[in-house]
Write an enzyme that holds these catalytic residues in place. Structure first.
Site, PDB file in Angstrom:
ATOM      1  N   ARG A 207       0.810  -1.228   0.000  1.00  0.00           N
ATOM      2  CA  ARG A 207       0.000   0.000   0.000  1.00  0.00           C
ATOM      3  C   ARG A 207       0.838   1.271   0.000  1.00  0.00           C
ATOM      4  NH1 ARG A 207      -3.720  -0.928   4.776  1.00  0.00           N
ATOM      5  NH2 ARG A 207      -4.494   1.167   4.347  1.00  0.00           N
TER       6      ARG A 207
ATOM      7  N   GLN B  57      13.085 -14.376   5.344  1.00  0.00           N
ATOM      8  CA  GLN B  57      11.851 -15.164   5.380  1.00  0.00           C
ATOM      9  C   GLN B  57      11.370 -15.232   3.927  1.00  0.00           C
ATOM     10  OE1 GLN B  57       8.322 -13.241   6.776  1.00  0.00           O
ATOM     11  NE2 GLN B  57       7.345 -15.123   7.452  1.00  0.00           N
TER      12      GLN B  57
ATOM     13  N   ASN C 284       1.313   1.704   7.149  1.00  0.00           N
ATOM     14  CA  ASN C 284       0.982   0.857   6.005  1.00  0.00           C
ATOM     15  C   ASN C 284       0.843   1.653   4.718  1.00  0.00           C
ATOM     16  OD1 ASN C 284       0.812  -1.538   7.542  1.00  0.00           O
ATOM     17  ND2 ASN C 284      -1.215  -0.937   8.250  1.00  0.00           N
TER      18      ASN C 284
ATOM     19  N   TYR D 204      28.806  31.765  -2.794  1.00  0.00           N
ATOM     20  CA  TYR D 204      29.021  30.325  -2.729  1.00  0.00           C
ATOM     21  C   TYR D 204      30.444  30.087  -2.240  1.00  0.00           C
ATOM     22  CZ  TYR D 204      30.179  25.573  -3.846  1.00  0.00           C
ATOM     23  OH  TYR D 204      30.608  24.281  -3.719  1.00  0.00           O
TER      24      TYR D 204
ATOM     25  N   TYR E 230      35.438  23.907  -8.747  1.00  0.00           N
ATOM     26  CA  TYR E 230      35.282  22.724  -9.609  1.00  0.00           C
ATOM     27  C   TYR E 230      35.568  23.096 -11.048  1.00  0.00           C
ATOM     28  CZ  TYR E 230      32.873  18.502 -11.362  1.00  0.00           C
ATOM     29  OH  TYR E 230      32.556  17.316 -11.964  1.00  0.00           O
TER      30      TYR E 230
HETATM   31  C1  UD1 Z   1      -0.322  -7.602  13.654  1.00  0.00           C
HETATM   32  C2  UD1 Z   1      -0.847  -8.418  14.828  1.00  0.00           C
HETATM   33  C3  UD1 Z   1      -2.052  -7.695  15.419  1.00  0.00           C
HETATM   34  C4  UD1 Z   1      -1.659  -6.292  15.827  1.00  0.00           C
HETATM   35  C5  UD1 Z   1      -1.030  -5.531  14.661  1.00  0.00           C
HETATM   36  C6  UD1 Z   1      -0.443  -4.225  15.133  1.00  0.00           C
HETATM   37  C7  UD1 Z   1      -0.428 -10.789  14.333  1.00  0.00           C
HETATM   38  C8  UD1 Z   1      -1.008 -12.031  13.843  1.00  0.00           C
HETATM   39  N1  UD1 Z   1      -1.225  -9.712  14.343  1.00  0.00           N
HETATM   40  O1  UD1 Z   1      -1.336  -7.579  12.673  1.00  0.00           O
HETATM   41  O2  UD1 Z   1      -2.530  -8.398  16.532  1.00  0.00           O
HETATM   42  O3  UD1 Z   1      -2.778  -5.581  16.315  1.00  0.00           O
HETATM   43  O4  UD1 Z   1       0.055  -6.296  14.104  1.00  0.00           O
HETATM   44  O5  UD1 Z   1      -0.050  -3.446  14.062  1.00  0.00           O
HETATM   45  O6  UD1 Z   1       0.729 -10.754  14.714  1.00  0.00           O
HETATM   46  N2  UD1 Z   1       5.630  -9.852   8.945  1.00  0.00           N
HETATM   47  C9  UD1 Z   1       6.660 -10.581   8.423  1.00  0.00           C
HETATM   48  N3  UD1 Z   1       6.388 -11.796   7.859  1.00  0.00           N
HETATM   49  C10 UD1 Z   1       5.137 -12.313   7.818  1.00  0.00           C
HETATM   50  C11 UD1 Z   1       4.074 -11.533   8.344  1.00  0.00           C
HETATM   51  C12 UD1 Z   1       4.363 -10.306   8.899  1.00  0.00           C
HETATM   52  O7  UD1 Z   1       7.819 -10.161   8.472  1.00  0.00           O
HETATM   53  O8  UD1 Z   1       4.980 -13.418   7.316  1.00  0.00           O
HETATM   54  C13 UD1 Z   1       5.933  -8.551   9.544  1.00  0.00           C
HETATM   55  C14 UD1 Z   1       5.375  -7.399   8.750  1.00  0.00           C
HETATM   56  O9  UD1 Z   1       6.340  -6.916   7.840  1.00  0.00           O
HETATM   57  C15 UD1 Z   1       5.057  -6.374   9.828  1.00  0.00           C
HETATM   58  C16 UD1 Z   1       4.733  -7.225  11.039  1.00  0.00           C
HETATM   59  O10 UD1 Z   1       5.297  -8.499  10.804  1.00  0.00           O
HETATM   60  O11 UD1 Z   1       6.199  -5.595  10.129  1.00  0.00           O
HETATM   61  C17 UD1 Z   1       3.235  -7.329  11.314  1.00  0.00           C
HETATM   62  O12 UD1 Z   1       2.620  -7.986  10.225  1.00  0.00           O
HETATM   63  P1  UD1 Z   1       1.255  -7.510   9.602  1.00  0.00           P
HETATM   64  O13 UD1 Z   1       0.908  -8.416   8.497  1.00  0.00           O
HETATM   65  O14 UD1 Z   1       1.316  -6.045   9.310  1.00  0.00           O
HETATM   66  O15 UD1 Z   1       0.279  -7.800  10.820  1.00  0.00           O
HETATM   67  P2  UD1 Z   1      -1.112  -7.123  11.135  1.00  0.00           P
HETATM   68  O16 UD1 Z   1      -2.184  -7.782  10.352  1.00  0.00           O
HETATM   69  O17 UD1 Z   1      -1.010  -5.651  11.088  1.00  0.00           O
HETATM   70 CA    CA Z   2       0.515  -4.089  10.236  1.00  0.00          CA
END
Ligand code: UD1
Ligand code: CA
Length: 452
Positions: A18, A78, A230, A352, A373
Site C-alpha cells: 500500500r 523469510q 501501512n 558560494y 570545480y
Molecule cells: C499484527 C498483529 C495484530 C496487531 C497488529 C499491530 C499478528 C497475527 N497480528 O497484525 O494483533 O494488532 O500487528 O499493528 O501478529 N511480517 C513478516 N512476515 C510475515 C508476516 C508479517 O515479516 O509473514 C511482519 C510485517 O512486515 C510487519 C509485522 O510483521 O512488520 C506485522 O505484520 P502484519 O501483516 O502487518 O500484521 P497485522 O495484520 O497488522
Molecule cells: Ca501491520
C-alpha cells in the site's frame, strides 16, 4: 535486569504494497532515518545485546542499512510470508542460543521508545513469561484485540477471526511482545495456522502459553507511540508525531523555537541551550548547533556544525562539511559546502563558498564565489585570517590568500595573494569628461528621428 541478556527480533519482511513503492516498507524515512533504524535505536537503547532482523528475499539495501546502523545485527530471510510467528521462526538461529529476554517488534512501527521496552523487560524480570504491549485504540478496526478475563490476558483475537462481541473491544495489540528466552522456542513450535487467514499468528502464543500454565501479562502504551505505517498518509502522521516530540524535547532543553510547528528536525539533530531558531528552518541529518547560536528564518542545514554565538541566515544553506566558527556570520542567500568559516568571519550576502577555509575575522563581500570545480576535480581555496574580499570577486581554486590579504571588488583571482597584499584583477577604469552629455544628445536626436 542490567545483567540479563536480551535478543530483539525485528520483523521487517513486509513489502508494504500500500506504500506503492519500489522500496521495502521499512526503508521509508521519518526524520531522515529509515523506519527500521528508529526501531533498531530503541532496541539498542533498551539494552538488546543481540539484534536479529527478519527481511524479505532480495532486499540488499535494507540489509546494508541494518548492518551499517547496528554492526552486530544479523539478518534472516523469510522466503514465504506465512505470518508473524513464521517470521519469528526465520530467526531461529538467533533465539536458539537462549537469551534471558526476547523482544519481538515490527519494523514498521518506528515510534516505540526504549523506556517502554524497558517496562516490558521489567515485567519479564518480575516473573512474567510473556508480555504483550497493548493500547487503547481510537479506532480498533484491523488490530488484534486483547481479550481479558478477570483482568487477566487470556487471548489475542485478530479482526478476521473475532466475534462481534470481541470486535467491540478497544484494547488492542501493538504487535510488540516480549518473552523469556526459555519459553519462546516451544511456543513458536506449537503455533498452528488454523485461522481465517491460514497464517501462523505470533499472537496465538498467548493462548498456547496459558494452556501450559505460563504467566502472561499486558502492559499499556499510548497509541501515538505504537502506531504503525501501512501507507503514505500514516507515514506522514508518524512524521508529524515525531517532529512534535523533537520540538518539545528541544524546548524543554532550553532552545527557543519561535514558530515550533514550522521547524523540522532530523533524528540526530543536536542543539545547545539558548539557541534561537526562527521560523521555517529545516535541519537535515548530521547537524550540531552549539549554545547561543541563532538560526534565522528559512535556512536549510545538513551535516553541518554551527559554533556558539554564530548567526546563520535568514535564507542560508549549509551543506555537508560546513563548519561555522564561534561568532561567525553567514547571511542571506549564502551556500557553504565543505568549508570552515572560522571564528568571527563574515560571509553575509549572496555567496558560494565550497572546499575552502575562511580565516578568523575575514570579511567576504557580497556575491563572492569560490570556483572549486573545473568539471573534473575539486580544488581548495584557503583564505587567511583578517582578509577582506571585495564584492563580486571570483576566487579560482586552487588558491591561497595570505593573512590580511585584500582583494579589490570585482576581481577574478587566479594566482595566490601574499600576506597583506592587495590583489586587483579587473580592467582599468577610464573616465571621459563630458562624454555622457554628448551621448545623451546623440541618442535623443536618434529617437526623435524614429518617431517623426
Ligand atoms: C499484527 C498483529 C495484530 C496487531 C497488529 C499491530 C499478528 C497475527 N497480528 O497484525 O494483533 O494488532 O500487528 O499493528 O501478529 N511480517 C513478516 N512476515 C510475515 C508476516 C508479517 O515479516 O509473514 C511482519 C510485517 O512486515 C510487519 C509485522 O510483521 O512488520 C506485522 O505484520 P502484519 O501483516 O502487518 O500484521 P497485522 O495484520 O497488522
Ligand atoms: Ca501491520
Amino acid at each position: 535486569m542490567s545483567n540479563s541478556s536480551c535478543l530483539a527480533i525485528v520483523l521487517a519482511a513486509g513489502l508494504g504494497t500500500r506504500m506503492r513503492s519500489t522500496l521495502p516498507k521499512v526503508m521509508h524515512e521519518i526524520g531522515g532515518l529509515p523506519l527500521v533504524g528508529h526501531v533498531l535505536n530503541s532496541v539498542v537503547g533498551a539494552g538488546a545485546d543481540k539484534v536479529a532482523v527478519v527481511v524479505g528475499p532480495e532486499m540488499p539495501k535494507l540489509e546494508e542499512h541494518i548492518l551499517s546502523h547496528v554492526p552486530h545485527a544479523s539478518c534472516h530471510v523469510q522466503v514465504d510470508r506465512l505470518g508473524t510467528a513464521h517470521a519469528v521462526k526465520a530467526a531461529e538461529t538467533a533465539y536458539r542460543d537462549t537469551s534471558d529476554h526476547v523482544l519481538v517488534l515490527c519494523g514498521d512501527a518506528p515510534l516505540i521508545t526504549a523506556e517502554t521496552l524497558h517496562r516490558l523487560r521489567k515485567r519479564l524480570s518480575g516473573g512474567a513469561d510473556v508480555v504483550v504491549l497493548g493500547f487503547e485504540a481510537a479506532n480498533p478496526f484491523g488490530y488484534g484485540r486483547l481479550l481479558e478475563n478477570d483482568g487477566e490476558l487470556v487471548a489475542i483475537r485478530e479482526e478476521k477471526d473475532a466475534s462481534d462481541d470481541e470486535r467491540s473491544v478497544n484494547l488492542c495489540n501493538s504487535g510488540i511482545m516480549a518473552f523469556t528466552g526459555k519459553v519462546l522456542p516451544e511456543l513458536i513450535a506449537e503455533i498452528r495456522n488454523d485461522n481465517a487467514k491460514g497464517e501462523y499468528y505470533l499472537t496465538d502464543a498467548v493462548e498456547v502459553a496459558r494452556s501450559k500454565g505460563m504467566r502472561v501479562v499486558s502492559e499499556l502504551a499510548d497509541e501515538k507511540e505504537v502506531q504503525g505505517i501501512n501507507n503514505r498518509a500514516q507515514l506522514a502522521s508518524c512524521e508529524a508525531v515525531f517532529q512534535q516530540a523533537q520540538r518539545e524535547t528541544f524546548m524543554e532543553n532550553g532552545v527557543t523555537l519561535q514558530a515550533p510547528e514550522t521547524v523540522y528536525f532530523s533524528y540526530d539533530t543536536e542543539i545547545g541551550p539558548d539557541v534561537v531558531v526562527e521560523p521555517n528552518v529545516v535541519f537535515g541529518p548530521g547537524v550540531k548547533v552549539d549554545g547561543a547560536a541563532r538560526i534565522r528564518a528559512f535556512s536549510h542545514l545538513e551535516k553541518a556544525h554551527v559554533s556558539s554565538d554564530a548567526m546563520v541566515g535568514p535564507y542560508s544553506r549549509l551543506r555537508p562539511g560546513a563548519e561555522i566558527g564561534e561568532g561567525a556570520h553567514v547571511g542571506n542567500f549564502v551556500e557553504i559546502k565543505n568549508a570552515q568559516v572560522e571564528a568571527g568571519a563574515k560571509v553575509n550576502h549572496l555567496s558560494y563558498i565550497g572546499d575552502a577555509r575562511i580565516g578568523e575575522k575575514s570579511n567576504i563581500g557580497a556575491g563572492t564565489i569560490t570556483c572549486n570545480y573545473d568539471g573534473y576535480l575539486k580544488h581548495h581555496t584557503d583564505i587567511g585570517a583578517g582578509s577582506f574580499v571585495g564584492s563580486n570577486s571570483v576566487l579560482v581554486a586552487p588558491l591561497k590568500l595570505g593573512d590580511g590579504a585584500f582583494v579589490a571588488a570585482g576581481s577574478v583571482v587566479t594566482a595566490d595573494v601574499p600576506e597583506n597584499a592587495l590583489a586587483i584583477s579587473r580592467s582599468q577604469q577610464v573616465n571621459k569628461e563630458g562624454r555622457a552629455t554628448l551621448m545623451r544628445k546623440k541618442l535623443s536626436a536618434a529617437k526623435a528621428l524614429r518617431k517623426g
